[in-house]
Design a protein around this motif. Structure first.
Motif, mmCIF file in Angstrom:
data_model
loop_
_atom_site.group_PDB
_atom_site.id
_atom_site.type_symbol
_atom_site.label_atom_id
_atom_site.label_comp_id
_atom_site.label_asym_id
_atom_site.label_seq_id
_atom_site.Cartn_x
_atom_site.Cartn_y
_atom_site.Cartn_z
ATOM 1 N N ASN A 133 -27.522 0.808 -19.630
ATOM 2 C CA ASN A 133 -27.782 -0.554 -19.201
ATOM 3 C C ASN A 133 -28.870 -0.615 -18.134
ATOM 4 O O ASN A 133 -29.050 0.317 -17.353
ATOM 5 N N ALA A 134 -29.574 -1.729 -18.114
ATOM 6 C CA ALA A 134 -30.496 -2.058 -17.031
ATOM 7 C C ALA A 134 -30.440 -3.560 -16.819
ATOM 8 O O ALA A 134 -30.250 -4.327 -17.758
ATOM 9 N N ASP A 135 -30.581 -3.996 -15.572
ATOM 10 C CA ASP A 135 -30.614 -5.420 -15.283
ATOM 11 C C ASP A 135 -31.453 -5.657 -14.043
ATOM 12 O O ASP A 135 -31.702 -4.743 -13.252
ATOM 13 N N GLY A 136 -31.911 -6.878 -13.888
ATOM 14 C CA GLY A 136 -32.732 -7.205 -12.738
ATOM 15 C C GLY A 136 -32.880 -8.699 -12.576
ATOM 16 O O GLY A 136 -32.503 -9.478 -13.461
ATOM 17 N N PHE A 137 -33.437 -9.102 -11.432
ATOM 18 C CA PHE A 137 -33.653 -10.516 -11.181
ATOM 19 C C PHE A 137 -34.874 -10.688 -10.285
ATOM 20 O O PHE A 137 -35.308 -9.762 -9.588
ATOM 21 N N LEU A 138 -35.413 -11.906 -10.297
ATOM 22 C CA LEU A 138 -36.568 -12.264 -9.470
ATOM 23 C C LEU A 138 -36.358 -13.685 -8.963
ATOM 24 O O LEU A 138 -36.069 -14.588 -9.754
ATOM 25 N N VAL A 139 -36.481 -13.884 -7.646
ATOM 26 C CA VAL A 139 -36.390 -15.225 -7.069
ATOM 27 C C VAL A 139 -37.667 -15.484 -6.283
ATOM 28 O O VAL A 139 -38.183 -14.592 -5.598
ATOM 29 N N GLN A 140 -38.179 -16.710 -6.389
ATOM 30 C CA GLN A 140 -39.459 -17.035 -5.757
ATOM 31 C C GLN A 140 -39.470 -18.471 -5.255
ATOM 32 O O GLN A 140 -38.806 -19.352 -5.812
ATOM 33 N N GLY A 141 -40.236 -18.673 -4.205
ATOM 34 C CA GLY A 141 -40.505 -20.009 -3.710
ATOM 35 C C GLY A 141 -41.986 -20.140 -3.426
ATOM 36 O O GLY A 141 -42.622 -19.196 -2.951
ATOM 37 N N ALA A 142 -42.569 -21.281 -3.734
ATOM 38 C CA ALA A 142 -43.998 -21.497 -3.501
ATOM 39 C C ALA A 142 -44.205 -22.925 -3.015
ATOM 40 O O ALA A 142 -43.490 -23.848 -3.431
ATOM 41 N N TYR A 143 -45.182 -23.090 -2.123
ATOM 42 C CA TYR A 143 -45.517 -24.432 -1.651
ATOM 43 C C TYR A 143 -47.025 -24.615 -1.690
ATOM 44 O O TYR A 143 -47.775 -23.829 -1.109
#
Length: 363
Positions: free
Chosen positions: A281-291
């Motif tokens: 198994n492999a898993d991942g995530f990405l969270v971002q904010g931009a203005y």
């Protein structure tokens, strides 16, 4: 081709310059031909905390330098089209003087009609496609990459690379913001060098765009599945993966979150394997904010990947400032912090802090 060279060539990913205003070279009697380009270079200063050294480079960003050509011709109820794009490194000449690696990530034809579109040829895959194309640091630098190639952006720290592959793909017409794509792709031999595949690789992506009281929303889910077998070792590897994400924008503010989960599927890029892959198994995530404020955009980005199949854990943090001089000229300043550990031992494999200052010209 060894894995290091393959990674240098293949890891450059992203939205092609066709998204920009291409230069129209011909438009007559329903036939058009245009060209587009993307050029960039970054001054990069990296503090390698494992080797305890500081290195200065002049490199490409996450997107390589690219030139593309586009064709379309109206034929009754159908529109025939095509695209070829050529992606080049600017960082290989010290290893091979006067030489430049040029590879083709897109070389395809399209047939459009009321039914939607059919694409035949080589293009980016559907799995992980929106995960990477909607990354806010796509035109930035991101995590460290191969010495002679591009940086890796958030590949292996939040998403995998949609490896350009020979394919036959169908895309539906827009259905009130809903778009569906599904295709058969040339399969990868994941059960060893003598493996065979009775069926192609299947990939798909569903995207939904809507406006909710002034909030622009984009949601997506994509996936990949294939089976590879070896008679010699009596091994069968079933690979599957799913990616997903949501992006919301209002009044200059953008918030985004995406992720993936896979089994028996490499979390970096899919290639033919000399030995059978485990169905780990492999898993991942990405969270971002931009203005976005006028011609300036500030981006904060954090991603992780936990991979049994690759025996690593990574995390990547980026802070980027993008400034538009005009619609064709952009300046970038970015600070990146990347860490990688070996899961089986807990040993630090990488720990680097990078300052990247770049310029981008596109047409």
């Amino acid at each position: 081709m060894n894995n290091k060279k393959l990674l240098v060539l293949a890891i450059a990913a992203g939205v092609t310059a066709q998204a920009n205003a291409a230069v129209e070279l011909y438009n007559e009697d329903g036939t058009t031909f245009s060209a587009d380009g993307y050029f960039n270079a970054f001054y990069v200063n990296r503090d390698d905390n494992i080797a305890d050294v500081r290195q200065s480079r002049v490199k490409m960003g996450f997107l390589p330098n690219t030139i593309g050509f586009n064709f379309s011709k109206e034929m009754g109820d159908l529109t025939l089209g095509g695209r070829s794009s050529f992606w080049t490194s600017i960082n290989d000449s010290l290893d091979s003087p006067t030489d430049t690696s040029i590879d083709v990530r897109q070389f395809y034809a399209t047939v459009d009609g009321s039914f939607g579109q059919v694409l035949i040829g080589k293009d980016f895959g559907l799995y992980s496609r929106n995960n990477i194309f909607l990354d806010e640091i796509l035109m930035g630098f991101g995590s460290p990459g191969a010495p002679g190639g591009v940086s890796f952006g958030n590949i292996r720290t939040g998403y995998a690379y949609p490896t350009p592959t020979a394919q036959i793909t169908y895309r539906s017409p827009d259905m009130g913001g809903l778009n569906i794509a599904a295709g058969i792709l040339d399969p990868a031999s994941t059960a060893g060098s003598d493996a065979y595949e009775e069926a192609p690789r299947f990939e798909s992506e569903i995207t939904y765009n809507m406006d909710l009281n002034g909030v622009a929303l984009t949601a997506w889910v994509n996936g990949r599945y294939q089976t590879s077998k070896s008679d010699t070792t009596d091994t069968e590897v079933n690979s599957s993966a799913v990616g997903y994400g949501l992006k919301a924008s209002v009044a200059g503010l953008t918030l985004a979150a995406s992720g993936f989960n896979s089994d028996g599927d490499p979390p970096v890029l899919i290639t033919n394997q000399a030995a059978a892959l485990p169905e780990d198994n492999a898993d991942g995530f990405l969270v971002q904010g931009a203005y976005q404020l006028g011609s300036n955009k500030l981006v904060l980005s954090y991603g992780e990947t936990d991979s049994d199949i690759g025996d690593f854990e990574t995390e990547n943090t980026s802070i980027g400032l993008f400034h538009d001089i005009n619609s064709n000229f952009k300046l970038v300043a970015e600070y990146n912090m990347f860490e990688q550990t070996t899961k089986s031992t807990g040993a630090d494999a990488a720990d680097a802090d990078t300052i990247a200052l770049g310029a981008i010209v596109m047409f």
